[in-house]
Scaffold this active site. Structure first.
Site: not given
Ligand code: GLU
Length: 456
Positions: A230-232, A234
């Site tokens: 997930s974006k969280r 990186g």
């Protein structure tokens, strides 16, 4: 194998995700190995999620990574038949077939159970909003996945899915199957997240009496804590990696190993070597961890082994994006030359070059060296000599420094550390001549004066 056709079928909802790049890459490698065709198909049937410019972004990002399609949208316009919204007639024809055969039914609202066995006449539908659903029988269905083997699925667990929406657009399931058939797709290679949709697809193939493609579902990409990538944690957008100065070849090499390994200790593969060695049958079932440390290591190997001249265009862009303007291209060459064997990414090289562009901070471990009387004596002579020059060149500086060394009977660290500390903030860094040349006369003098006055 004859007539291998594979496809990458993204929805144009934004940027290219690294998971998408992996799917595209495995399809590309498989097509190349088998003399097949790789097709790019844009799945834009969910018009509400469509993002302007997403198609050209996707194509550009893929091309930057060396993934070139044999067929696909070229014009991105309303006539392009590789874009699903331009192929609505095909899905409408397919829906007619299913309706005629009793495999699908028309619903006037979401209370679909009550429409299951109802047949509407054309007149009854005039001026009515309706959608069409697929009839799911209550039995087990099984299909083969080339990586996972036989998969049994209890169809009674799913509701009749919508296949044609009130806006006249098909849903993913119908459009995907109709297109895979129409485009003669022999192998469907896609992410594991589509595995739960596959029973519906298989059922559609059975209803249409079409030959099934081979299904291959690629393992999920995971964060190091084994959660879904997930974006969280990186970057996940391919462009973000490229903008940070990861090299496309390194990214491709790293991505290729997310789910496949060559069963040797080799880790560095060019795309041509991947075409030779990749084997879709060796792709693992288990999720693959996206290990950024490994990507950093790999990118460092590629940076080290790539000629400065090849890095220059990318480096130039990244320096400018970070507001670092280097007037003289040869200075950029020297900075990249210096940084490429010391950094993981080009953005790290920008970081490394920070002291050229920003106010100097001294490494606190060496403050006493700044205050040392020998250092002050060096600074004094250096200031005087540089003041006497019209323009500073690297060779002038070299001569001056070796003169100082002779005069003061200093060499090596004793000579270079105090000077570099004054003009670079640290005792290690690029060549002193290069630093002074890039800083130019005025800024170099300013820094030497500041060092001279330090502690006074
Ligand atoms: N449109 C789907 C996606 O966005 C395609 C899935 C498939 O390959 O069947 O990934």
């Amino acid at each position: 194998m004859d007539n291998i056709n594979v496809r990458f079928a993204p929805s144009p909802t934004g940027y290219l995700h690294v998971g998408g790049l992996r799917t595209a890459l495995y399809n590309y490698l498989f097509a190349k190995q088998n003399n097949g065709n790789l097709i790019l198909r844009i799945e834009d049937t969910d018009q509400s999620r469509k993002v302007d410019g997403a198609i050209s972004n996707l194509v550009e990002s893929l091309n930057k990574c060396g993934i070139i399609f044999d067929k696909g949208p070229e014009r991105y316009d309303k006539n392009d038949l590789f874009i699903q919204s331009n192929r609505l007639h095909l899905y409408h024809d397919a829906v007619e077939l299913l309706l005629d055969d009793g495999y699908a039914y028309i619903c006037l609202d979401d209370n679909f159970q009550k429409y299951r066995d109802k047949i509407f006449s054309k007149e009854e539908l005039v001026n009515k909003e309706y959608h069409v659903r697929l009839k799911i029988p209550n039995n087990e269905l099984s299909f083969d996945d080339d990586i996972r083997g036989k998969i049994n699925f209890d169809l009674s667990l799913i509701n009749d899915p919508v296949i044609l929406k009130t806006d006249g657009f098909p849903t993913y399931h119908l459009a995907n199957v109709v297109d895979d058939h129409d485009m003669h797709i022999s192998h469907v290679i896609r992410g594991e997240e589509w595995l739960p949709s596959t029973p519906i697809h298989v059922l559609l193939y059975q209803y249409f009496n079409w030959e099934l493609p081979v299904f291959i579902h690629l393992p999920l990409l995971l964060n190091p804590d084994k959660s879904k990538l997930s974006k969280r944690q990186g970057h996940v957008a391919v462009d973000d990696f490229l903008n940070d100065g990861y090299l496309a070849d390194a990214l491709i090499n790293f991505i290729a190993l997310l789910g496949w390994n060559p069963k040797t200790n080799d880790e560095l593969f060019s795309i041509d070597q991947l075409i030779n060695q990749f084997n879709i049958n060796n792709v693992q079932k288990a999720g693959a961890v996206f290990d950024i440390d490994k990507l950093n290591w790999m990118n460092a190997q590629y940076l080290k082994n790539t000629e400065v001249s090849q890095l220059l265009p990318i480096a130039k862009k990244i320096f400018i994006n970070n507001n670092f303007i280097i007037k003289d291209e040869s200075d950029l060459v020297s900075i990249v030359e210096f940084g490429k064997s010391r950094c993981n990414t080009i953005k790290d090289i920008v970081q490394l070059a920070n002291p050229f562009f920003q106010d100097l901070t001294y490494n606190p471990d060496y403050l006493s060296l700044l205050a040392d009387s020998k250092s002050k004596a060096i600074y004094l002579i250096l200031i005087e000599k540089i003041e006497g020059l019209q323009l500073v060149s690297e060779s002038d500086i070299k001569l001056i420094i070796s003169d100082i060394g002779n005069k003061m009977n200093l060499k090596g660290k004793d000579l270079f550390f105090p000077i570099r500390l004054a003009i670079w903030g640290d005792v290690h860094g690029p060549d002193i001549g290069l630093i002074i040349k890039i800083l130019e006369k005025e800024k170099s003098l300013e820094r030497l004066h500041r060092a001279l006055n330090y502690g006074k």
